[in-house]
Design a protein around this motif. Sequence first.
Motif, PDB file in Angstrom:
ATOM      1  N   GLU A  67       1.769  11.344  -1.243  1.00 10.13           N
ATOM      2  CA  GLU A  67       1.295   9.989  -1.535  1.00 10.13           C
ATOM      3  C   GLU A  67       2.000   9.049  -0.565  1.00 10.13           C
ATOM      4  O   GLU A  67       3.229   9.090  -0.449  1.00 10.13           O
ATOM      5  CB  GLU A  67       1.616   9.603  -2.973  1.00 10.13           C
ATOM      6  CG  GLU A  67       0.879  10.440  -3.990  1.00 10.13           C
ATOM      7  CD  GLU A  67       1.253  10.091  -5.418  1.00 10.13           C
ATOM      8  OE1 GLU A  67       1.878   9.036  -5.660  1.00 10.13           O
ATOM      9  OE2 GLU A  67       0.930  10.897  -6.309  1.00 10.13           O
ATOM     10  N   PHE A  68       1.223   8.231   0.120  1.00  6.97           N
ATOM     11  CA  PHE A  68       1.785   7.317   1.121  1.00  6.97           C
ATOM     12  C   PHE A  68       1.371   5.902   0.736  1.00  6.97           C
ATOM     13  O   PHE A  68       0.185   5.574   0.711  1.00  6.97           O
ATOM     14  CB  PHE A  68       1.240   7.664   2.505  1.00  6.97           C
ATOM     15  CG  PHE A  68       1.956   6.978   3.634  1.00  6.97           C
ATOM     16  CD1 PHE A  68       1.794   5.622   3.864  1.00  6.97           C
ATOM     17  CD2 PHE A  68       2.782   7.691   4.483  1.00  6.97           C
ATOM     18  CE1 PHE A  68       2.446   4.986   4.911  1.00  6.97           C
ATOM     19  CE2 PHE A  68       3.430   7.075   5.534  1.00  6.97           C
ATOM     20  CZ  PHE A  68       3.269   5.731   5.747  1.00  6.97           C
ATOM     21  N   TYR A  69       2.363   5.079   0.427  1.00  3.78           N
ATOM     22  CA  TYR A  69       2.144   3.691   0.011  1.00  3.78           C
ATOM     23  C   TYR A  69       2.577   2.772   1.151  1.00  3.78           C
ATOM     24  O   TYR A  69       3.736   2.799   1.557  1.00  3.78           O
ATOM     25  CB  TYR A  69       2.951   3.370  -1.248  1.00  3.78           C
ATOM     26  CG  TYR A  69       2.615   4.263  -2.407  1.00  3.78           C
ATOM     27  CD1 TYR A  69       1.670   3.872  -3.350  1.00  3.78           C
ATOM     28  CD2 TYR A  69       3.241   5.498  -2.572  1.00  3.78           C
ATOM     29  CE1 TYR A  69       1.353   4.696  -4.421  1.00  3.78           C
ATOM     30  CE2 TYR A  69       2.926   6.327  -3.637  1.00  3.78           C
ATOM     31  CZ  TYR A  69       1.988   5.920  -4.559  1.00  3.78           C
ATOM     32  OH  TYR A  69       1.670   6.732  -5.623  1.00  3.78           O
ATOM     33  N   HIS A  70       1.655   1.979   1.651  1.00  2.00           N
ATOM     34  CA  HIS A  70       1.919   1.091   2.785  1.00  2.00           C
ATOM     35  C   HIS A  70       1.517  -0.323   2.372  1.00  2.00           C
ATOM     36  O   HIS A  70       0.370  -0.548   1.972  1.00  2.00           O
ATOM     37  CB  HIS A  70       1.096   1.567   3.978  1.00  2.00           C
ATOM     38  CG  HIS A  70       1.485   0.968   5.271  1.00  2.00           C
ATOM     39  ND1 HIS A  70       1.123  -0.308   5.632  1.00  2.00           N
ATOM     40  CD2 HIS A  70       2.202   1.471   6.304  1.00  2.00           C
ATOM     41  CE1 HIS A  70       1.601  -0.561   6.839  1.00  2.00           C
ATOM     42  NE2 HIS A  70       2.268   0.496   7.272  1.00  2.00           N
ATOM     43  N   ASP A  71       2.447  -1.265   2.459  1.00  2.00           N
ATOM     44  CA  ASP A  71       2.176  -2.594   1.916  1.00  2.00           C
ATOM     45  C   ASP A  71       1.132  -3.393   2.684  1.00  2.00           C
ATOM     46  O   ASP A  71       0.634  -4.391   2.177  1.00  2.00           O
ATOM     47  CB  ASP A  71       3.471  -3.400   1.748  1.00  2.00           C
ATOM     48  CG  ASP A  71       4.146  -3.770   3.051  1.00  2.00           C
ATOM     49  OD1 ASP A  71       3.813  -3.195   4.106  1.00  2.00           O
ATOM     50  OD2 ASP A  71       5.047  -4.628   3.015  1.00  2.00           O
ATOM     51  N   GLY A 114      -2.385  -0.013   2.533  1.00  2.00           N
ATOM     52  CA  GLY A 114      -2.905   0.581   1.309  1.00  2.00           C
ATOM     53  C   GLY A 114      -2.264   1.917   0.990  1.00  2.00           C
ATOM     54  O   GLY A 114      -1.179   2.234   1.458  1.00  2.00           O
ATOM     55  N   VAL A 115      -2.966   2.712   0.201  1.00  2.00           N
ATOM     56  CA  VAL A 115      -2.444   3.984  -0.285  1.00  2.00           C
ATOM     57  C   VAL A 115      -3.331   5.116   0.200  1.00  2.00           C
ATOM     58  O   VAL A 115      -4.559   4.995   0.214  1.00  2.00           O
ATOM     59  CB  VAL A 115      -2.409   4.007  -1.839  1.00  2.00           C
ATOM     60  CG1 VAL A 115      -1.899   5.350  -2.353  1.00  2.00           C
ATOM     61  CG2 VAL A 115      -1.573   2.865  -2.375  1.00  2.00           C
ATOM     62  N   THR A 116      -2.690   6.218   0.587  1.00  2.00           N
ATOM     63  CA  THR A 116      -3.421   7.463   0.818  1.00  2.00           C
ATOM     64  C   THR A 116      -2.851   8.493  -0.145  1.00  2.00           C
ATOM     65  O   THR A 116      -1.664   8.458  -0.497  1.00  2.00           O
ATOM     66  CB  THR A 116      -3.310   7.961   2.278  1.00  2.00           C
ATOM     67  OG1 THR A 116      -1.940   8.109   2.632  1.00  2.00           O
ATOM     68  CG2 THR A 116      -3.978   7.000   3.229  1.00  2.00           C
ATOM     69  N   TRP A 117      -3.699   9.408  -0.571  1.00  2.00           N
ATOM     70  CA  TRP A 117      -3.350  10.356  -1.628  1.00  2.00           C
ATOM     71  C   TRP A 117      -3.249  11.793  -1.157  1.00  2.00           C
ATOM     72  O   TRP A 117      -3.096  12.693  -1.973  1.00  2.00           O
ATOM     73  CB  TRP A 117      -4.374  10.261  -2.757  1.00  2.00           C
ATOM     74  CG  TRP A 117      -4.478   8.873  -3.308  1.00  2.00           C
ATOM     75  CD1 TRP A 117      -5.453   7.962  -3.035  1.00  2.00           C
ATOM     76  CD2 TRP A 117      -3.575   8.220  -4.199  1.00  2.00           C
ATOM     77  NE1 TRP A 117      -5.214   6.788  -3.709  1.00  2.00           N
ATOM     78  CE2 TRP A 117      -4.059   6.928  -4.437  1.00  2.00           C
ATOM     79  CE3 TRP A 117      -2.387   8.617  -4.826  1.00  2.00           C
ATOM     80  CZ2 TRP A 117      -3.418   6.013  -5.261  1.00  2.00           C
ATOM     81  CZ3 TRP A 117      -1.746   7.716  -5.653  1.00  2.00           C
ATOM     82  CH2 TRP A 117      -2.256   6.434  -5.864  1.00  2.00           C
ATOM     83  N   ARG A 158       6.498  11.854  -1.120  1.00  2.00           N
ATOM     84  CA  ARG A 158       6.151  10.445  -1.323  1.00  2.00           C
ATOM     85  C   ARG A 158       6.742   9.635  -0.170  1.00  2.00           C
ATOM     86  O   ARG A 158       7.870   9.879   0.251  1.00  2.00           O
ATOM     87  CB  ARG A 158       6.722   9.870  -2.622  1.00  2.00           C
ATOM     88  CG  ARG A 158       6.350  10.605  -3.887  1.00  2.00           C
ATOM     89  CD  ARG A 158       4.885  10.411  -4.270  1.00  2.00           C
ATOM     90  NE  ARG A 158       4.557  11.093  -5.500  1.00  2.00           N
ATOM     91  CZ  ARG A 158       4.196  12.368  -5.589  1.00  2.00           C
ATOM     92  NH1 ARG A 158       4.140  13.123  -4.521  1.00  2.00           N
ATOM     93  NH2 ARG A 158       3.887  12.901  -6.761  1.00  2.00           N
ATOM     94  N   LEU A 161       7.050   5.410   1.005  1.00  2.00           N
ATOM     95  CA  LEU A 161       6.806   3.984   0.837  1.00  2.00           C
ATOM     96  C   LEU A 161       7.240   3.311   2.126  1.00  2.00           C
ATOM     97  O   LEU A 161       8.369   3.498   2.582  1.00  2.00           O
ATOM     98  CB  LEU A 161       7.615   3.413  -0.327  1.00  2.00           C
ATOM     99  CG  LEU A 161       7.198   3.843  -1.729  1.00  2.00           C
ATOM    100  CD1 LEU A 161       7.813   5.183  -2.073  1.00  2.00           C
ATOM    101  CD2 LEU A 161       7.614   2.812  -2.726  1.00  2.00           C
ATOM    102  N   TYR A 210       7.251  -0.538   3.585  1.00  2.00           N
ATOM    103  CA  TYR A 210       7.035  -1.861   3.002  1.00  2.00           C
ATOM    104  C   TYR A 210       7.922  -2.903   3.678  1.00  2.00           C
ATOM    105  O   TYR A 210       8.836  -2.569   4.423  1.00  2.00           O
ATOM    106  CB  TYR A 210       7.310  -1.824   1.499  1.00  2.00           C
ATOM    107  CG  TYR A 210       8.674  -1.245   1.167  1.00  2.00           C
ATOM    108  CD1 TYR A 210       9.780  -2.059   0.986  1.00  2.00           C
ATOM    109  CD2 TYR A 210       8.855   0.135   1.057  1.00  2.00           C
ATOM    110  CE1 TYR A 210      11.024  -1.523   0.711  1.00  2.00           C
ATOM    111  CE2 TYR A 210      10.096   0.677   0.781  1.00  2.00           C
ATOM    112  CZ  TYR A 210      11.182  -0.154   0.608  1.00  2.00           C
ATOM    113  OH  TYR A 210      12.419   0.380   0.349  1.00  2.00           O
TER     114      TYR A 210
END
Length: 165
Positions: free
Chosen positions: A70-74, A77-80, A153, A155, A157
């Motif tokens: 899971e990659f969360y980029h402020d 967006g998000v990739t799963w 995972r 993040l 940001y």
Amino acid sequence: MTHRIPIGLLLATLALAAAPSSADETAEDANAGLRATIARLDHDVFDAFNRCADPAELDRHAGYFDPAVEFYHDTGGVTWSREAMLENTRRYACGNFTREVVPGSLRVYPVPGFGAIAQGGHRFCQAATGTCEGLADFTMVWRLDDGQWRITRVLSYGHRSAAGQ
């Protein structure tokens, strides 16, 4: 009645209380080893990222990530999944910019029975000019499974301009 403790006994007691136990020293040694491992892995995964215009290097980069990452980029967006993350990397990063960790910013925390959490700052540099104009913070969760470290995972940001920093 006042009891007086000899100053020598008091100092010796305080020194023993303040001295790290062998368990503390062992934990510090283990954490130093873990930090060195994660620092090397961070370097390696982003060495491949920085060369990802070469398909072999993009494949090497991919190997550091769990298939269900899971990659969360402020800002992005998000990739799963690893494939979705790699598609974004191919499209937006490869050949356009490189990433480097901000020296001295990497912190590593053990996660017993699982792996480690890495936090720090990174800067992004334009591939064509080498100009480093962007900064951001990151957190990555690394899992050690059967001797293999993989990122589960990410993040990324606090993206901001590096001007004046």
